[in-house]
Each structure stands twice: as C-alpha cells, then as structure tokens.
Scaffold this active site. Structure first.
Site, PDB file in Angstrom:
ATOM      1  N   ARG A 165       0.856  -1.109   0.115  1.00 30.91           N
ATOM      2  CA  ARG A 165       0.057   0.130   0.112  1.00 30.91           C
ATOM      3  C   ARG A 165       0.581   1.150  -0.068  1.00 30.91           C
ATOM      4  O   ARG A 165       0.396   2.303  -0.677  1.00 30.91           O
ATOM      5  CB  ARG A 165      -0.898   0.041   1.266  1.00 30.91           C
ATOM      6  CG  ARG A 165      -2.293  -0.609   0.927  1.00 30.91           C
ATOM      7  CD  ARG A 165      -3.091  -1.126   2.102  1.00 30.91           C
ATOM      8  NE  ARG A 165      -3.033  -0.092   3.110  1.00 30.91           N
ATOM      9  CZ  ARG A 165      -3.892   0.068   3.932  1.00 30.91           C
ATOM     10  NH1 ARG A 165      -5.196  -0.739   3.680  1.00 30.91           N
ATOM     11  NH2 ARG A 165      -4.150   0.862   4.757  1.00 30.91           N
ATOM     12  N   ASP A 185      -3.483   0.667  -3.318  1.00 36.95           N
ATOM     13  CA  ASP A 185      -4.314   0.192  -2.461  1.00 36.95           C
ATOM     14  C   ASP A 185      -5.355  -0.601  -3.067  1.00 36.95           C
ATOM     15  O   ASP A 185      -6.023  -0.146  -3.875  1.00 36.95           O
ATOM     16  CB  ASP A 185      -5.107   1.696  -1.934  1.00 36.95           C
ATOM     17  CG  ASP A 185      -6.107   1.469  -0.948  1.00 36.95           C
ATOM     18  OD1 ASP A 185      -6.668   0.148  -0.810  1.00 36.95           O
ATOM     19  OD2 ASP A 185      -6.214   2.241   0.062  1.00 36.95           O
ATOM     20  N   HIS A 197      -0.816 -24.738   1.933  1.00 39.71           N
ATOM     21  CA  HIS A 197       0.411 -25.094   1.588  1.00 39.71           C
ATOM     22  C   HIS A 197       1.014 -26.293   2.327  1.00 39.71           C
ATOM     23  O   HIS A 197       1.861 -26.977   2.173  1.00 39.71           O
ATOM     24  CB  HIS A 197       1.411 -23.991   2.394  1.00 39.71           C
ATOM     25  CG  HIS A 197       1.572 -23.821   3.701  1.00 39.71           C
ATOM     26  ND1 HIS A 197       0.884 -23.229   4.897  1.00 39.71           N
ATOM     27  CD2 HIS A 197       2.642 -24.145   4.643  1.00 39.71           C
ATOM     28  CE1 HIS A 197       1.416 -23.405   6.016  1.00 39.71           C
ATOM     29  NE2 HIS A 197       2.692 -23.948   5.839  1.00 39.71           N
ATOM     30  N   LYS A 254       3.875 -30.141   1.168  1.00 38.84           N
ATOM     31  CA  LYS A 254       4.787 -30.502   2.121  1.00 38.84           C
ATOM     32  C   LYS A 254       5.323 -31.870   1.526  1.00 38.84           C
ATOM     33  O   LYS A 254       4.363 -32.579   0.986  1.00 38.84           O
ATOM     34  CB  LYS A 254       4.540 -30.682   3.627  1.00 38.84           C
ATOM     35  CG  LYS A 254       4.500 -29.082   4.044  1.00 38.84           C
ATOM     36  CD  LYS A 254       4.239 -29.181   5.690  1.00 38.84           C
ATOM     37  CE  LYS A 254       4.118 -27.726   5.988  1.00 38.84           C
ATOM     38  NZ  LYS A 254       5.236 -26.901   6.664  1.00 38.84           N
ATOM     39  N   GLU A 281       3.088 -26.044  17.425  1.00 35.33           N
ATOM     40  CA  GLU A 281       4.083 -24.751  17.473  1.00 35.33           C
ATOM     41  C   GLU A 281       4.452 -24.257  18.396  1.00 35.33           C
ATOM     42  O   GLU A 281       3.855 -24.235  19.536  1.00 35.33           O
ATOM     43  CB  GLU A 281       3.404 -23.567  16.451  1.00 35.33           C
ATOM     44  CG  GLU A 281       2.825 -23.918  15.027  1.00 35.33           C
ATOM     45  CD  GLU A 281       2.099 -22.868  14.389  1.00 35.33           C
ATOM     46  OE1 GLU A 281       2.962 -22.125  13.836  1.00 35.33           O
ATOM     47  OE2 GLU A 281       1.161 -22.788  14.807  1.00 35.33           O
ATOM     48  N   ASP A 304      -7.693 -20.904  11.619  1.00 31.52           N
ATOM     49  CA  ASP A 304      -6.328 -20.735  11.195  1.00 31.52           C
ATOM     50  C   ASP A 304      -5.663 -22.229  10.763  1.00 31.52           C
ATOM     51  O   ASP A 304      -4.939 -22.447   9.909  1.00 31.52           O
ATOM     52  CB  ASP A 304      -5.319 -20.049  12.391  1.00 31.52           C
ATOM     53  CG  ASP A 304      -3.916 -19.708  11.541  1.00 31.52           C
ATOM     54  OD1 ASP A 304      -3.921 -19.497  10.287  1.00 31.52           O
ATOM     55  OD2 ASP A 304      -2.994 -19.736  12.363  1.00 31.52           O
ATOM     56  N   HIS A 340      -5.678 -26.805   7.079  1.00 31.50           N
ATOM     57  CA  HIS A 340      -4.434 -27.593   7.385  1.00 31.50           C
ATOM     58  C   HIS A 340      -4.958 -28.994   7.798  1.00 31.50           C
ATOM     59  O   HIS A 340      -4.490 -30.199   7.276  1.00 31.50           O
ATOM     60  CB  HIS A 340      -3.191 -27.318   8.041  1.00 31.50           C
ATOM     61  CG  HIS A 340      -2.872 -25.856   7.289  1.00 31.50           C
ATOM     62  ND1 HIS A 340      -2.688 -25.633   6.221  1.00 31.50           N
ATOM     63  CD2 HIS A 340      -2.140 -24.749   8.287  1.00 31.50           C
ATOM     64  CE1 HIS A 340      -2.354 -24.350   6.124  1.00 31.50           C
ATOM     65  NE2 HIS A 340      -1.947 -23.920   7.455  1.00 31.50           N
ATOM     66  N   LYS A 390      -0.548 -23.196  19.630  1.00 37.58           N
ATOM     67  CA  LYS A 390       0.559 -22.049  19.462  1.00 37.58           C
ATOM     68  C   LYS A 390       1.263 -22.263  21.023  1.00 37.58           C
ATOM     69  O   LYS A 390       0.689 -22.752  22.123  1.00 37.58           O
ATOM     70  CB  LYS A 390       0.309 -20.801  19.285  1.00 37.58           C
ATOM     71  CG  LYS A 390      -0.095 -20.644  17.805  1.00 37.58           C
ATOM     72  CD  LYS A 390       0.127 -19.329  17.168  1.00 37.58           C
ATOM     73  CE  LYS A 390      -0.071 -19.090  15.786  1.00 37.58           C
ATOM     74  NZ  LYS A 390       0.801 -19.618  14.667  1.00 37.58           N
TER      75      LYS A 390
HETATM   76  C1  BG6 Z   1      -0.282 -20.910   8.715  1.00 43.33           C
HETATM   77  C2  BG6 Z   1      -0.821 -20.190   9.753  1.00 43.33           C
HETATM   78  O1  BG6 Z   1      -1.344 -21.082   7.838  1.00 43.33           O
HETATM   79  O2  BG6 Z   1       0.545 -21.908   9.088  1.00 43.33           O
HETATM   80  C3  BG6 Z   1       0.221 -19.906  10.871  1.00 43.33           C
HETATM   81  O3  BG6 Z   1      -1.551 -19.028   9.340  1.00 43.33           O
HETATM   82  C4  BG6 Z   1       1.216 -21.010  10.970  1.00 43.33           C
HETATM   83  O4  BG6 Z   1      -0.372 -19.754  12.126  1.00 43.33           O
HETATM   84  C5  BG6 Z   1       1.512 -21.446  10.029  1.00 43.33           C
HETATM   85  O5  BG6 Z   1       2.130 -20.784  12.080  1.00 43.33           O
HETATM   86  C6  BG6 Z   1       2.231 -22.944  10.007  1.00 43.33           C
HETATM   87  O6  BG6 Z   1       2.931 -23.359   9.023  1.00 43.33           O
HETATM   88  P1  BG6 Z   1       4.219 -24.321   9.036  1.00 43.33           P
HETATM   89  O7  BG6 Z   1       4.616 -24.628   7.697  1.00 43.33           O
HETATM   90  O8  BG6 Z   1       5.321 -23.406   9.458  1.00 43.33           O
HETATM   91  O9  BG6 Z   1       3.979 -25.388   9.901  1.00 43.33           O
END
Ligand code: BG6
Length: 509
Positions: free
Chosen positions: A46, A89, A174, A178, A212, A231, A236, A336
């Site tokens: 932005r 923006d 994502h 992996k 985490e 999240d 995931h 977390k």
């Molecule tokens: C993300 C979340 O999608 O994945 C984060 O928004 C999280 O909160 C992260 O920390 C974990 O990804 P990875 O690949 O580090 O295990």
C-alpha cells in the site's frame, strides 16, 4: 511440467508477513535451482517505497529464512532483476492503472496471488477486472483462510467467480505442498502392503498433530479474528485428514484427487450440541517457559485484548462415517506455544489378539506408522523384534524411511523425475527437501491445480466446522488455559485418555 514463459506473478500483500517469510524465499529457491523461466515478479504494497529499499528489504528477509548453504549472490541478483514494486491500495480502483503500465498486454501466463485478508479478495478481483488485467489465461491464488464461516466463504467465492472461472482459481493450503504429505500418497498408493491394512479392521486410531512453539508473534491483529480453529483446523488439519483417509483416486489428476477428498469431508460425522463439549477442546496459552525463555500469556501479547477468548489450541475427536473408517477415531490437535514445533500423523494399528512371547512391556505392543512432516521429515514404522540373546524376549524396533533428498540422489542418481527440470546450481533442490510454497508456486505458475482446493471442497469443510463455531459463539465458555511450553490443556489429554489412548508425546519420536 513447465512454466509457460514469460510469466507475470503479481503478489498482493507483497511486503506482508507471508510474502517475506515464505513466498519470496520460495521464489528465491526456485531461482537458485534455475526453475523459473523468463518472467517478472511484481510485489504490491500500500505504501510508496523506493525500489532500492524494497529490494533491500526482500533480500534481508530472504536470506534470514534461507539456510546459509543455499545463499548465493548470483541467484539473488537474477531474482532481484525480475523484482518490481508497485504501490496499490487494493480498494482504490484508480491505483490499478499503475499496475497496468508494468504488465504486458498479451501475457499468456499471469498469476495474481492474493496474500491479504480475505475480505479484500472480492474488491481486488473487481478492480483487476475493471482495469482489464484479467484475461482467460490469468490465474489467481487465494490464501487461506477464505472467509470466517460458510456464509462469508460463499460470498467471497462467488464474488471472485464473477471474474475468474473455477479452473483459473487456485485455493492454496501449503500443507499439501509438504514433501511428506506427497510421500504419504505415494506410500499409500504405490505399495500394496499398507493399503490392504488401511481400514477399520486393522487400524485402532489415527492422530494428527501440528504443534508450534512460537506464539502469536507479530500477527495478533489477524489471529484475534481467526483463532486456531479457523487458522489451522478448518484447512491444514482437515486436508491432512483427507489425504490419510481418502480412497485411491483413479488417476493422479486434479479432479480425481479432489473428488476423493470431498467424499471424506462429506462423510465427516457432524459434531453438534453437547457433543461439541465432549469432543472439541479449546485452549489458550498463559505465561510459561518456551525454548528456555519466559514468555507472556496470549492475553498479554501486544495487540491482543486482555479479555480475549480467542483459542490458541484445539484438540478434537473426529469420526468418518463410511465403510473404511467406521469406528476409527481421528484425534486432531494444534496449538501455539506448545512444547515443541512438530507435525506428525500417527497411524496406530490394532494390537495382536494374543501374544505368545514375553514382552518387555506387559501389554502387547501395537504397530505404528509415523509420518513426520516437520522438523526432520521422515516416515517410521514401529515393529517388534527379538531381543538378541537367549530366550524369546520381544522388544520394539523402528524402521526408518527417510526422504532426505541427498540420500535419494546417491541411491537413485536423481531426486528429479524429469531431467529437463534438473537444476544446475551446486546446492540445489537435489540436496534439500523443497519448501511447500516452492512446490505450490511452481505448480500454480505451471497451471497444475492438483494440490489446490476446489470450491466444493472448501464449502464442505466450512459447512462441517460451522456448527462448532456457531456453538462457541453462543456459549460464554472461555478456552481452558494451558502453560506456554506444555502440551496444551489437561482436557486434551483426557480426550484420549477416556478412550484408553495416549497422544504420541515425548516418546517414540
Ligand atoms: C499458517 C498459519 O497457515 O501456517 C500460521 O496461518 C502457522 O499461524 C503456519 O504458524 C504454520 O505453517 P508451518 O509450515 O510453519 O508449519
């Protein structure tokens, strides 16, 4: 598979947390391996920032993330030459003219990556359309979480669908990029020995943990709105569950794979009413010790409301209502500030019905197949063997299946299936496990949607989690506190203990 050139990759949220920590380092790794053909990368932010400053910031971020063995100035220079920055923006249509001047009119491989909050997706797509920046070859990657419940996800989806066909939309998770997740598919569908055991007859239960050690870091604004359930669980964890539980797809093709995943999500037993209390545990970290340092509780983190009820931990018991999985519980857990950073899938087989040997442990041991996604990716099978010496003592042993890329190269000559993609850099992907985003960015640029989510998959996932979110909204219950650096609230241990089972913590790693 090849990336059509020249490509144009436009990153909205181009200087944001995700871009700096994951997307740009992954693009650098693709550059390192000479996997990017001619093309440009345009970061969108932005604020007006000088090009020189942007390049400096990105270089710093990339080299902070990348292992020093893979830091190469020449590769960086090549990446820097294709980097551009434009201040736009997302909500101001006239700003898009600046972007238009930098894009080629006839580009056949343009990819927009929306790495912003998802409530902006509709407006960005509309502004791109108004500025005539979308053609039939244009693709868009949507970051998760898309929406905050079924209704908002539907609204975003249909707004984006006004300007992009379904085949142009890449919804990213994502975790599907992996290495071990792909290896899990190969292990299941390229070998017959596991598949014949992969059902309720032989499997006692499955547990999937993404833990985490970090806290909420600089993302409190985002996390306060989202929490661990949206999240990590809605996307995931459910995606990992689908890969473990799905039927063999007829082909390794996008729709065949996605059809099978959708069937799993549709077969998830709804968790509603009082079942939610019994089967879903919410936690929030309080002050504790993490990696040797005292760390604040969630409510004391900068940017977090001191009365916040956002959950930073979820553990749940899930069931799949079909022939293969009836009666096999899936225990899912994420949080977390837990004891360590780890992600693993544990497939626990049933115990033998009767033991004829004297065991080290009183109980006959059950076999376990453990898929470790991070850190130290690998697959291990726990078996029993005879203890060396006289007598017939039985003890546990572990067979390790290591996907270490350098080892595979020694064994097979190349970790790459296609020599055309073979990198030439000395420290290349052949000597390391590729990053998830690296794989997925490549796939999106190369127009391969197999590892991305289809709209119905996303909607069914939201549909299933919605009843839980709605119930939490109604109740006054707060998440159960747990000490930072622990394995989460006591109720999570109890969730398995009441079924006579244990999380795979502290042992067998
Ligand atoms: C993300 C979340 O999608 O994945 C984060 O928004 C999280 O909160 C992260 O920390 C974990 O990804 P990875 O690949 O580090 O295990």
């Amino acid at each position: 598979m090849q990336i059509e050139q020249p490509f144009e990759l436009v990153l909205f949220g181009g200087l944001g947390d995700l871009a700096l920590r994951k997307l740009l380092p992954s693009l650098y790794l693709l550059e390192l391996d000479h996997r990017l053909p001619e093309g440009n990368i345009i970061a969108i932010g932005r604020s007006e920032v000088e090009h020189k400053q942007v390049v400096k910031k990105i270089k710093k971020a990339v080299f902070t993330q990348i292992n020093s063995a893979f830091q190469c100035d020449k590769s960086w220079q090549r990446l820097a030459q294709r980097l551009h920055y434009v201040a736009v923006d997302g909500q101001r249509s006239k700003d898009y003219q600046k972007l238009a001047t930098i894009l080629q009119n006839d580009c056949q491989n343009r990819l927009f990556y929306f790495a912003t909050a998802s409530f902006l997706y509709a407006e960005i797509a509309q502004n791109l359309h108004k500025s005539k920046l979308i053609n039939r070859h244009t693709k868009v990657v949507l970051e998760k979480p898309i929406g905050h419940d079924l209704a908002s996800a539907k609204a975003i989806n249909s707004a984006v669908a006004e300007y992009f066909e379904e085949c142009q939309i890449y919804r990213i998770d994502h975790y599907l990029g992996k290495e071990t997740v792909q290896n899990l598919m190969v292990l299941r569908f390229a070998n017959s020995i596991f598949e014949s055991q992969w059902n309720q007859q032989y499997i006692d239960h499955i547990q999937i943990t993404i833990s985490e050690s970090l806290g909420v870091e600089q993302r409190a604004g985002f996390y306060e709105q989202v929490g661990a359930f949206r999240d990590m669980v809605q996307n995931h964890l459910l995606q990992l569950l689908c890969i473990v539980a799905m039927e063999p797809p007829a082909k390794m093709e996008s729709d065949a794979v996605r059809d099978e995943k959708v069937k799993v999500i549709k077969a998830l037993k709804p968790i509603e009413g009082s079942d939610i209390h019994d089967n879903v545990i919410r936690g929030q970290y309080s002050e504790g010790v993490s990696e040797g340092a005292i760390v604040p509780g969630y409510r004391d983190e900068t940017g977090v409301d001191d009365q916040s009820d956002t959950e930073t931990f979820v553990a749940m018991k899930v069931e799949i209502e079909n022939w293969r999985w009836a009666g096999v519980p899936f225990y899912l857990r994420t949080g977390k500030r837990l004891a360590e950073r780890a992600c693993e899938i544990v497939v626990q087989f049933k115990k033998i019905p009767h033991s004829i040997f004297s065991m080290q442990h009183k109980e006959p041991m059950a076999n376990k197949l453990i898929f470790r996604l991070q850190p130290d990716e690998g697959i291990r099978l726990q078996l029993c063997e005879k203890k060396v010496g006289s007598g017939m003592q039985v003890r546990p042993m572990t067979l390790s299946l290591n996907p270490d890329a350098a080892e595979q190269k020694k064994a097979t000559g190349s970790a790459f299936e296609n020599n055309q993609e073979k990198p030439t850099a000395t420290n290349s992907a052949e000597d390391r496990v590729p990053e998830a985003y690296e794989r997925l960015l490549f796939d999106a640029l190369a127009s391969n949607p197999t590892l991305f989510l289809r709209d119905d998959e996303l909607m069914h996932a939201w549909d299933w989690v919605d009843s839980i979110l709605a119930e939490w909204k109604e109740t006054d219950d707060s998440p159960e506190p747990y000490t930072a650096g622990s394995w989460g609230p006591a109720a999570a241990t109890l969730l398995m203990a009441k079924d006579g089972r244990l999380w795979n913590d502290n042992n067998e790693r």
